[in-house]
Design a protein around this motif. Sequence first.
Motif, PDB file in Angstrom:
ATOM      1  N   ASP A 130      -7.247 -11.466 -42.076  1.00 47.93           N
ATOM      2  CA  ASP A 130      -7.107 -12.005 -40.726  1.00 47.93           C
ATOM      3  C   ASP A 130      -7.977 -13.250 -40.559  1.00 47.93           C
ATOM      4  O   ASP A 130      -8.948 -13.471 -41.289  1.00 47.93           O
ATOM      5  N   LYS A 156      -3.275  -2.415 -38.532  1.00 46.14           N
ATOM      6  CA  LYS A 156      -3.291  -1.673 -39.796  1.00 46.14           C
ATOM      7  C   LYS A 156      -4.662  -1.028 -39.966  1.00 46.14           C
ATOM      8  O   LYS A 156      -5.657  -1.490 -39.396  1.00 46.14           O
ATOM      9  N   GLY A 201       2.882  -8.789 -30.248  1.00 45.34           N
ATOM     10  CA  GLY A 201       2.963  -9.095 -31.678  1.00 45.34           C
ATOM     11  C   GLY A 201       1.666  -8.775 -32.406  1.00 45.34           C
ATOM     12  O   GLY A 201       1.687  -8.278 -33.539  1.00 45.34           O
ATOM     13  N   ARG A 202       0.523  -9.047 -31.783  1.00 43.83           N
ATOM     14  CA  ARG A 202      -0.755  -8.689 -32.406  1.00 43.83           C
ATOM     15  C   ARG A 202      -0.879  -7.170 -32.558  1.00 43.83           C
ATOM     16  O   ARG A 202      -1.341  -6.667 -33.582  1.00 43.83           O
ATOM     17  N   ARG A 223      -1.257   2.299 -31.987  1.00 45.06           N
ATOM     18  CA  ARG A 223      -0.501   1.094 -31.633  1.00 45.06           C
ATOM     19  C   ARG A 223       0.387   1.349 -30.420  1.00 45.06           C
ATOM     20  O   ARG A 223       0.393   0.559 -29.465  1.00 45.06           O
ATOM     21  N   ALA A 281       1.510  -5.067 -32.833  1.00 44.55           N
ATOM     22  CA  ALA A 281       2.468  -4.574 -33.826  1.00 44.55           C
ATOM     23  C   ALA A 281       1.937  -4.706 -35.244  1.00 44.55           C
ATOM     24  O   ALA A 281       2.402  -4.004 -36.150  1.00 44.55           O
ATOM     25  N   THR A 282       0.974  -5.593 -35.480  1.00 44.05           N
ATOM     26  CA  THR A 282       0.445  -5.810 -36.835  1.00 44.05           C
ATOM     27  C   THR A 282      -0.787  -4.967 -37.127  1.00 44.05           C
ATOM     28  O   THR A 282      -1.411  -5.154 -38.176  1.00 44.05           O
ATOM     29  N   ALA A 302      -5.296 -11.482 -35.859  1.00 47.52           N
ATOM     30  CA  ALA A 302      -4.233 -11.366 -36.855  1.00 47.52           C
ATOM     31  C   ALA A 302      -3.716 -12.742 -37.250  1.00 47.52           C
ATOM     32  O   ALA A 302      -3.435 -13.589 -36.387  1.00 47.52           O
ATOM     33  N   ASP A 334      -0.827 -13.661 -39.125  1.00 46.78           N
ATOM     34  CA  ASP A 334       0.613 -13.913 -39.094  1.00 46.78           C
ATOM     35  C   ASP A 334       1.312 -13.068 -38.032  1.00 46.78           C
ATOM     36  O   ASP A 334       2.431 -12.576 -38.248  1.00 46.78           O
ATOM     37  N   ALA A 335       0.665 -12.849 -36.882  1.00 46.75           N
ATOM     38  CA  ALA A 335       1.275 -12.045 -35.824  1.00 46.75           C
ATOM     39  C   ALA A 335       2.332 -12.864 -35.091  1.00 46.75           C
ATOM     40  O   ALA A 335       2.010 -13.852 -34.415  1.00 46.75           O
ATOM     41  N   GLU A 336       3.578 -12.474 -35.211  1.00 42.83           N
ATOM     42  CA  GLU A 336       4.682 -13.152 -34.535  1.00 42.83           C
ATOM     43  C   GLU A 336       4.944 -12.480 -33.195  1.00 42.83           C
ATOM     44  O   GLU A 336       4.923 -11.249 -33.095  1.00 42.83           O
ATOM     45  N   CYS A 349       6.736 -10.602 -30.320  1.00 43.67           N
ATOM     46  CA  CYS A 349       7.844  -9.649 -30.398  1.00 43.67           C
ATOM     47  C   CYS A 349       7.924  -8.872 -29.096  1.00 43.67           C
ATOM     48  O   CYS A 349       6.911  -8.691 -28.410  1.00 43.67           O
TER      49      CYS A 349
END
Length: 614
Positions: free
Chosen positions: A315, A503, A497-498, A449, A500-501, A346, A348-350, A352
């Motif tokens: 990140d 982990k 989007g953040r 999440r 959703a990523t 994040a 690469d948070a797209e 969504c």
Amino acid sequence: MEEFVGGLWDKLITRTAHRGFPKARVTLREIDPIAPIFFRALGGDPGLSVRAGTATAHGARRSWMERVAGVGEKIELAWSDDTTLHLPAELDVFPERAQNRELYLWLLALAAHDVAPQAPWIVRNQAATRAALAALPGLAPRYRRLVGDLLNLRPKPERLRDQEAAAEAAIRAALTEPGSVTDFMAGKHPPMPVPLWLHPTPPVNTGDARQAGSAKSPQPGSAKSQADEEARKRRAERVEMPEAKSPFMLLFRAESLFSWAEFVKVDRPLDEDENEHAAKAANDLDILSVADDDKSTAASRVRFDLDLPAEADDDLVLADGILLPEWNYRKQRLQPDHCRLQMMVARDAEPCPLPQTLRAPAKRLRQQFQALTTQRARLRAQLSGSDLDIDACVRFAADKIDGVRSSEPGLYVDSRKQQRDLSCLLLADLSLSTDAWVNNSARVIEVIRDSLLLFGEALAATGDRFALYGFSSVRRDNVRFHLLKGFDERYDDGIRGRLATLKPGYYTRMGAAIRHAAAILATRKSSRRLLLILTDGKPNDLDKYEGRYGIEDTRMAILEARRQGLTPFCVTIDEAAGDYLPHLFGASGFVVVHDAAMLPQVLPSLYARLTENI
């Protein structure tokens, strides 16, 4: 046929030789719901959790039947260390269940008043008994009954040899009149154990306490969780790896099997390796010896290093080198600039939209929480209003009788609509333990999440100012603090989007994360500032941040947050949380969600209850 008859004989002679009363047995699990509360209510150290101990060899004389049956060598007694109060896993000392339950409660009271832990065994237990009876006089009749029943079960001094008889007489006097015995001399054999007293030589770790490399904590309902509930404290030592010069040959005499222990080199580097007989073998050992083998652990070290993401795949670091203090409870001081925190987001948070499976519950939550945007507040002691303020009227009448003049007293109650003045920061534990599964249907991180997504939908409907952060750590110089939503950011598809990523991360250095979250929340000017902490286990990390150390640092961070005018509250899915969360957050400062799958529904409704009077 021989094995069948031998099994029956073994059961018969073992049952006959056993000194206790199995039909009256009481287990620690039966009193586990009240044991920690009772211990702390009596004045015990609130930082200690209550766990089952392990049986240890007592060295006293055994009866002929016990020697034939091969039983009676070990006994379970109560003792404590820096982190845990260990009680017998089960008690069948007395012929009545009520007596054995009373014995558990007495041991809790005795451990809570252990005022002379460094004194000799018999002096220490007499001092603890006197302190317990002085502080809790209501226990005196129960104690006398337990002593009377125990003396009937112990060997009579006149049936023992000289030194052993004198030792037994001294024990009887110390039980009957605590404080009357100051000198004690054991015979050739130690005396029979005293179940009403603390352990004379409690098990201790004779080696350094290095932490295991696993960050996973057991989840509710799992086999691991059940095993941990039955785990007991074992006496252990850390030793150097012996050299096995002839690994294929072990020389021994068959008649010496019961008196010799042979070293066998077994490679057990991974937690995933299972041995169904390991627990039974451990129970038969007095001391577990643990050694590090560089050859066997190299693969594990490489594997751990490979799990760390490269900088290009990690990140984005928004701020590096944020130094934070840490509380050292052993030295009782705050260590300045002890931890280094990285603020991350994040990479690469797209953006969504909300997942389809959450849209129906999100719609219901928005409808429920929209009613909280404004609420009617009853304002007392007003100059005008729709109702009389009875309390103000009574005070005014009393002042008038006393000759006290009050200009323009407020005697009315008025009802007005007011905007909510609230800021909330939710801090989520993203440690590696969240990679575990819930009911074999979803991982804990996925449940977290979904909880954060629904929590965001609900709070966006109220208009309350809120922020979302997550954290994990790898030792004190790498506390990872993830920005999910800032106070000044609008909750939209970018924030979703953040989320959703999300982990699983690494470990749980909770104190540093709480301190930084509190510093962010303290900058808000709201009249009420709520710090919600969402976690699934105890504070832990690879270094010494484990056990009592991590718990005390977290507790200090929570106290610091309260001094700043914040309201910390914890939501956990850890079934063992009742052992340590009351010490951290107080009796009403946390809630345990027993079914992790219900967390997405519980979290928003809990927030509504916490803020309904704002």
